[in-house]
Structure formats: structure tokens, C-alpha cells
Design a protein around this motif. Structure first.
Motif, PDB file in Angstrom:
ATOM      1  N   GLY A 191       0.802  -1.216   0.000  1.00 36.91           N
ATOM      2  CA  GLY A 191       0.000   0.000   0.000  1.00 36.91           C
ATOM      3  C   GLY A 191       0.835   1.267   0.000  1.00 36.91           C
ATOM      4  N   GLU A 192       1.910   1.262   0.797  1.00 36.88           N
ATOM      5  CA  GLU A 192       2.795   2.431   0.846  1.00 36.88           C
ATOM      6  C   GLU A 192       3.440   2.689  -0.500  1.00 36.88           C
ATOM      7  N   GLU A 193       3.964   1.633  -1.112  1.00 36.94           N
ATOM      8  CA  GLU A 193       4.685   1.814  -2.372  1.00 36.94           C
ATOM      9  C   GLU A 193       3.741   2.209  -3.501  1.00 36.94           C
ATOM     10  N   LYS A 194       2.524   1.691  -3.482  1.00 38.74           N
ATOM     11  CA  LYS A 194       1.539   2.114  -4.480  1.00 38.74           C
ATOM     12  C   LYS A 194       1.290   3.620  -4.387  1.00 38.74           C
ATOM     13  N   ALA A 195       1.279   4.116  -3.167  1.00 37.53           N
ATOM     14  CA  ALA A 195       0.944   5.525  -2.961  1.00 37.53           C
ATOM     15  C   ALA A 195       2.137   6.460  -3.085  1.00 37.53           C
ATOM     16  N   TYR A 196       3.297   6.037  -2.568  1.00 36.55           N
ATOM     17  CA  TYR A 196       4.384   6.998  -2.368  1.00 36.55           C
ATOM     18  C   TYR A 196       5.671   6.713  -3.136  1.00 36.55           C
ATOM     19  N   ASN A 197       5.781   5.563  -3.799  1.00 38.14           N
ATOM     20  CA  ASN A 197       7.024   5.282  -4.524  1.00 38.14           C
ATOM     21  C   ASN A 197       7.197   6.315  -5.638  1.00 38.14           C
ATOM     22  N   PRO A 198       8.276   7.097  -5.617  1.00 41.43           N
ATOM     23  CA  PRO A 198       8.431   8.191  -6.579  1.00 41.43           C
ATOM     24  C   PRO A 198       8.643   7.724  -8.013  1.00 41.43           C
ATOM     25  N   ARG A 199       8.925   6.434  -8.212  1.00 43.34           N
ATOM     26  CA  ARG A 199       9.169   5.948  -9.564  1.00 43.34           C
ATOM     27  C   ARG A 199       7.930   5.306 -10.184  1.00 43.34           C
ATOM     28  N   ILE A 200       7.119   4.644  -9.353  1.00 41.79           N
ATOM     29  CA  ILE A 200       6.009   3.874  -9.897  1.00 41.79           C
ATOM     30  C   ILE A 200       4.722   4.051  -9.105  1.00 41.79           C
ATOM     31  N   GLY A 201       4.755   4.823  -8.035  1.00 44.47           N
ATOM     32  CA  GLY A 201       3.570   5.010  -7.208  1.00 44.47           C
ATOM     33  C   GLY A 201       2.691   6.154  -7.672  1.00 44.47           C
ATOM     34  N   GLY A 202       1.592   6.357  -6.930  1.00 42.82           N
ATOM     35  CA  GLY A 202       0.679   7.446  -7.259  1.00 42.82           C
ATOM     36  C   GLY A 202       0.031   7.248  -8.621  1.00 42.82           C
ATOM     37  N   GLN A 203       0.069   8.261  -9.458  1.00 39.91           N
ATOM     38  CA  GLN A 203      -0.553   8.210 -10.785  1.00 39.91           C
ATOM     39  C   GLN A 203       0.457   7.891 -11.893  1.00 39.91           C
ATOM     40  N   ALA A 204       1.647   7.428 -11.533  1.00 36.80           N
ATOM     41  CA  ALA A 204       2.677   7.148 -12.536  1.00 36.80           C
ATOM     42  C   ALA A 204       2.224   6.042 -13.481  1.00 36.80           C
ATOM     43  N   ASP A 205       2.451   6.231 -14.765  1.00 40.52           N
ATOM     44  CA  ASP A 205       2.164   5.170 -15.738  1.00 40.52           C
ATOM     45  C   ASP A 205       3.471   4.604 -16.266  1.00 40.52           C
ATOM     46  N   GLU A 206       3.384   3.707 -17.232  1.00 38.28           N
ATOM     47  CA  GLU A 206       4.580   3.032 -17.736  1.00 38.28           C
ATOM     48  C   GLU A 206       5.568   4.017 -18.346  1.00 38.28           C
ATOM     49  N   THR A 207       5.063   5.037 -19.045  1.00 33.71           N
ATOM     50  CA  THR A 207       5.951   6.031 -19.661  1.00 33.71           C
ATOM     51  C   THR A 207       6.720   6.794 -18.589  1.00 33.71           C
ATOM     52  N   ASP A 208       6.034   7.160 -17.506  1.00 34.46           N
ATOM     53  CA  ASP A 208       6.699   7.848 -16.398  1.00 34.46           C
ATOM     54  C   ASP A 208       7.799   6.974 -15.809  1.00 34.46           C
ATOM     55  N   PHE A 209       7.457   5.715 -15.556  1.00 40.84           N
ATOM     56  CA  PHE A 209       8.401   4.805 -14.914  1.00 40.84           C
ATOM     57  C   PHE A 209       9.630   4.577 -15.797  1.00 40.84           C
ATOM     58  N   VAL A 210       9.404   4.266 -17.054  1.00 44.52           N
ATOM     59  CA  VAL A 210      10.525   3.989 -17.958  1.00 44.52           C
ATOM     60  C   VAL A 210      11.407   5.221 -18.116  1.00 44.52           C
ATOM     61  N   GLY A 211      10.800   6.384 -18.236  1.00 42.43           N
ATOM     62  CA  GLY A 211      11.589   7.603 -18.360  1.00 42.43           C
ATOM     63  C   GLY A 211      12.462   7.838 -17.151  1.00 42.43           C
ATOM     64  N   TYR A 212      11.911   7.591 -15.974  1.00 41.75           N
ATOM     65  CA  TYR A 212      12.675   7.730 -14.725  1.00 41.75           C
ATOM     66  C   TYR A 212      13.842   6.755 -14.715  1.00 41.75           C
ATOM     67  N   MET A 213      13.549   5.476 -14.993  1.00 44.44           N
ATOM     68  CA  MET A 213      14.559   4.424 -14.856  1.00 44.44           C
ATOM     69  C   MET A 213      15.677   4.556 -15.895  1.00 44.44           C
ATOM     70  N   GLU A 214      15.359   5.050 -17.065  1.00 44.18           N
ATOM     71  CA  GLU A 214      16.367   5.144 -18.119  1.00 44.18           C
ATOM     72  C   GLU A 214      17.255   6.373 -17.970  1.00 44.18           C
ATOM     73  N   ASN A 215      17.018   7.171 -16.961  1.00 44.62           N
ATOM     74  CA  ASN A 215      17.836   8.368 -16.746  1.00 44.62           C
ATOM     75  C   ASN A 215      18.408   8.432 -15.333  1.00 44.62           C
ATOM     76  N   LEU A 216      18.645   7.261 -14.732  1.00 50.84           N
ATOM     77  CA  LEU A 216      19.215   7.222 -13.386  1.00 50.84           C
ATOM     78  C   LEU A 216      20.683   7.652 -13.363  1.00 50.84           C
ATOM     79  N   GLY A 217      21.445   7.273 -14.387  1.00 47.89           N
ATOM     80  CA  GLY A 217      22.851   7.674 -14.478  1.00 47.89           C
ATOM     81  C   GLY A 217      23.715   7.135 -13.355  1.00 47.89           C
ATOM     82  N   LEU A 218      23.500   5.873 -12.954  1.00 44.04           N
ATOM     83  CA  LEU A 218      24.243   5.297 -11.829  1.00 44.04           C
ATOM     84  C   LEU A 218      25.571   4.698 -12.286  1.00 44.04           C
ATOM     85  N   PRO A 219      26.617   4.753 -11.442  1.00 45.91           N
ATOM     86  CA  PRO A 219      27.873   4.059 -11.768  1.00 45.91           C
ATOM     87  C   PRO A 219      27.683   2.562 -11.656  1.00 45.91           C
ATOM     88  N   HIS A 220      28.557   1.805 -12.324  1.00 43.07           N
ATOM     89  CA  HIS A 220      28.473   0.354 -12.237  1.00 43.07           C
ATOM     90  C   HIS A 220      28.759  -0.111 -10.805  1.00 43.07           C
TER      91      HIS A 220
END
Length: 359
Positions: free
Chosen positions: A190-219
Motif C-alpha cells: 500500500g505504501e509503495e503504491k501511494a508513495y514510490n516516486p518511480r512507480i507510485g501514485g498516478q505514474a504510468d509506464e511512460t513515467d516509470f521507464v523515463g525515470y529508470m532510463e535516466n538514473l545515471g548510476l555508476p556500475h
């Protein structure tokens, strides 16, 4: 009537990895999820102290940031190894090649396997039989989600995994991830559905993919070591078990104390130096003392370390094994690392009818 469960969450600070111990308290059968190689002795000590029988280690995926402790535990206690079968020939040495819909039983409890690829092809989530707990690996994290930029990762696939396999669980289902880097320990569906900044709330697949593809993390810093080792379920190249000490069967307790059993010490007194850290009046009292033991009370130990011979390993002893445990800590700080506490102290020594001396 609700089924009971013994549950422990363990942590490896170096890789920020959570390991989970689950057991049926009646049968004492247990499983260990995502064990870490360097924490093998800690995990094994806890299992032994709780009187559990480990039937399986279960990895949520082929990790890139740490080496699994699965092979070590298999060698130590005979537990089976489980990991996703979707890795195919990439992984060698597993007993259970798990896939969606499979179940792993331990006593009267079971874990359901849900395939949740996206971080890697072989990511799986373990769901407890009553849907009260889900062990999500690196798929759904607390207010986050696992990266998708290596090991066949795919953000579109992960979106489907989370929304269809994890978010379909009850809102009260607790989320227990493989990692957290901010000190958070658990969440809920329930918490993650509501508050996860990547996939929670009203986020759709386009929102999620855009977020994940621009993380820019080191290996991950251990990726070149971890993935090859995890493809062998954590088996070292030399195929040897690590040891705590090369001079005797020293064991490490869950509390981090190095201990050795009285019987072995009695049979090898000539190979060790006995250090009695009790008060002088205890040395010749009812419990007596071990022959040739050197008396240095614990309160004086730090200032008298120079009096202690160093040509043999040290075995510290007291009445119950508590003061002697602290003695090994003091000795280590003073550079004397070949030291262990006599397990159970003079109480256990006397219970075993081993020889004692008195004035």
C-alpha cells in the motif's frame, strides 16, 4: 488459526544487503533468503543458536554487488540452493531451478515464487503463503526500484513485474527488499503504491521507464567479481571453506565472540596458553582452575598484556564465558589475534568432568 513464523532481518553494511531468515518454529525447518558470503559465519551461528535446520538458501537473483553465501551454507549444513531457472546454463550448482508458480516448503509454511524480471531476467519475488510478506530482491525497493541498465535489464519488463505481480498483493503485505541505502528496513504494498516516486501514485509506464532510463548510476563496484562467483552459487575458485582460525576448531557466535569447546582444549592443553581472567579469590574456589593457567584478572588485562606469552594461541577462561569473551576483545585490540574464549567457562569445564586444580 494463524500460522506462526520465526523471522529475522540481517544486514551486510558493506553492500547494504538484507538477508532474511524464516523458520517454522514447530518443525524448526528454515530458509535463508539472499545470504552474503562474508556473513556466512554470522548467519550460521544464528541458525545454530536458534536450533534451526536450514533446508535451503534462496537467492532473489544473480547479484552484481555481493557474492552469495549459498555454497558456503550448503557445505556447512547441507542446505539446498535455489535460484531462478531462467538464467539457464549461466548458473551452475543450484539444486532448485525455480520459476513462476513454484513453491518452497519449510515445515508448515511455504514461499510462492513469482517471476519479477526487469532488473535481470532471473529476478524472482518470494511471497509467504498468507500473503503477509514479499521478498522482492532488487525489483521493488523501498521508495525505489532496481536499476535496469545491465544483465538483460528492461524497464518496461520491470513495470509489468511490479504492477502485475507485486502490486496485486494485498496492501497490507510487507515489502522486504534485498537492499536499502538509507537505513529503511521495510515497507508495504500500500505504501509503495501511494508513495514510490518511480512507480507510485498516478505514474504510468511512460513515467516509470523515463525515470529508470535516466538514473545515471555508476556500475556496481563488485560486479566483475560478484557475477562470475554468483554463477557458481558463491563457490570460491579454490573450492575451500574459509576458517576462523588455523590452530583449532574456533567458532564464531552470533554475538561475534570467538569460542572453542572445553573438550578440545583439554585434549590440546600443550598447544595453547590458558589465560584465566577471573578474580584471584575465584581461582582456587569451588570451580578450581585449569592446570598451568595464567591468572590475569580482566580489570588488569589491558595493562598487563606484555606479561602474556605469545608463542601459542590464547584461550581465555572465566566462570561462564562472558568475561573471557571481553578478554578476547581486549587482546585483539592489543594485537593478539590468535585468541578464543573457552565456551561456557569453568562451569562447562566442570560439567564435562575435566581436570581442575585447587590450592
Amino acid at each position: 488459526m494463524a500460522k506462526s513464523l520465526l523471522f529475522r532481518q540481517l544486514f551486510d553494511a558493506d553492500s547494504s544487503t538484507y538477508t532474511y531468515l524464516l523458520a517454522d518454529p514447530v518443525s524448526k525447518e528454515a530458509v535463508l533468503i539472499d545470504p552474503v558470503f562474508e556473513q556466512h559465519l554470522r548467519d550460521r551461528a544464528l541458525i545454530e543458536e536458534l536450533g534451526l535446520s536450514l533446508i535451503a538458501t534462496l537467492d532473489t537473483h544473480c547479484h552484481a554487488d555481493h557474492v552469495t553465501g549459498a555454497w558456503l551454507m550448503q557445505q556447512a549444513v547441507g542446505s539446498k540452493i535455489g535460484i531462478s531457472g531462467r538464467y539457464g546454463d549461466m548458473v551452475q550448482g543450484a539444486n532448485y531451478l525455480l520459476d513462476h508458480g513454484d513453491r518452497v516448503a519449510f515445515g508448515d509454511r511455504t514461499l510462492e515464487i513469482r517471476a519479477t524480471p526487469g532488473h535481470t531476467d532471473g529476478c524472482i519475488t518470494y511471497v509467504l503463503d498468507d500473503h503477509s510478506m514479499a521478498f522482492t530482491g532488487d525489483c521493488l525497493l523501498i521508495r525505489g526500484a532496481g536499476r535496469c541498465d545491465f544483465q538483460q535489464g528492461n524497464a518496461h519488463t520491470m513495470y509489468a513485474s511490479i504492477t502485475e505481480q507485486i502490486f496485486s498483493l494485498p496492501d497490507y503485505c510487507m515489502i522486504w527488499p534485498a537492499h536499502d541505502y538509507s537505513g529503511r528496513t521495510a515497507s508495504s504494498v500500500g505504501e509503495e503504491k501511494a508513495y514510490n516516486p518511480r512507480i507510485g501514485g498516478q505514474a504510468d509506464e511512460t513515467d516509470f521507464v523515463g525515470y529508470m532510463e535516466n538514473l545515471g548510476l555508476p556500475h556496481p563496484k563488485k560486479i566483475d567479481i560478484a557475477i562470475p562467483a554468483n554463477c557458481l552459487c558463491g563457490r570460491p575458485e579454490d573450492g575451500k571453506m574459509p576458517t576462523i582460525a588455523d590452530w583449532g576448531p574456533v567458532r564464531l557466535t552470533y554475538g561475534g565472540v570467538k569460542e572453542i569447546d572445553p573438550q578440545w582444549v583439554a585434549e590440546n592443553l600443550g598447544q595453547v596458553h590458558m589465560l584465566d581472567v577471573r578474580a584471584p579469590e575465584e581461582f582456587n574456589a569451588e570451580l578450581g582452575h585449569i592446570g598451568n593457567a595464567q591468572l590475569v584478572p580482566l580489570g588488569e588485562l589491558e595493562g598487563r598484556v606484555s606479561e602474556i606469552p605469545t608463542h601459542q594461541p590464547l584461550v581465555a577462561v572465566c566462570k561462564s564465558g562472558r568475561r573471557s569473551a571481553q578478554a578476547t576483545v581486549i587482546l585483539k585490540k592489543q594485537g593478539l589475534k590468535e585468541a578464543a574464549s573457552l565456551r561456557g567457562g569453568m562451569l562447562s569445564w566442570n560439567e564435562a568432568n575435566l581436570p581442575v586444580e585447587k590450592a
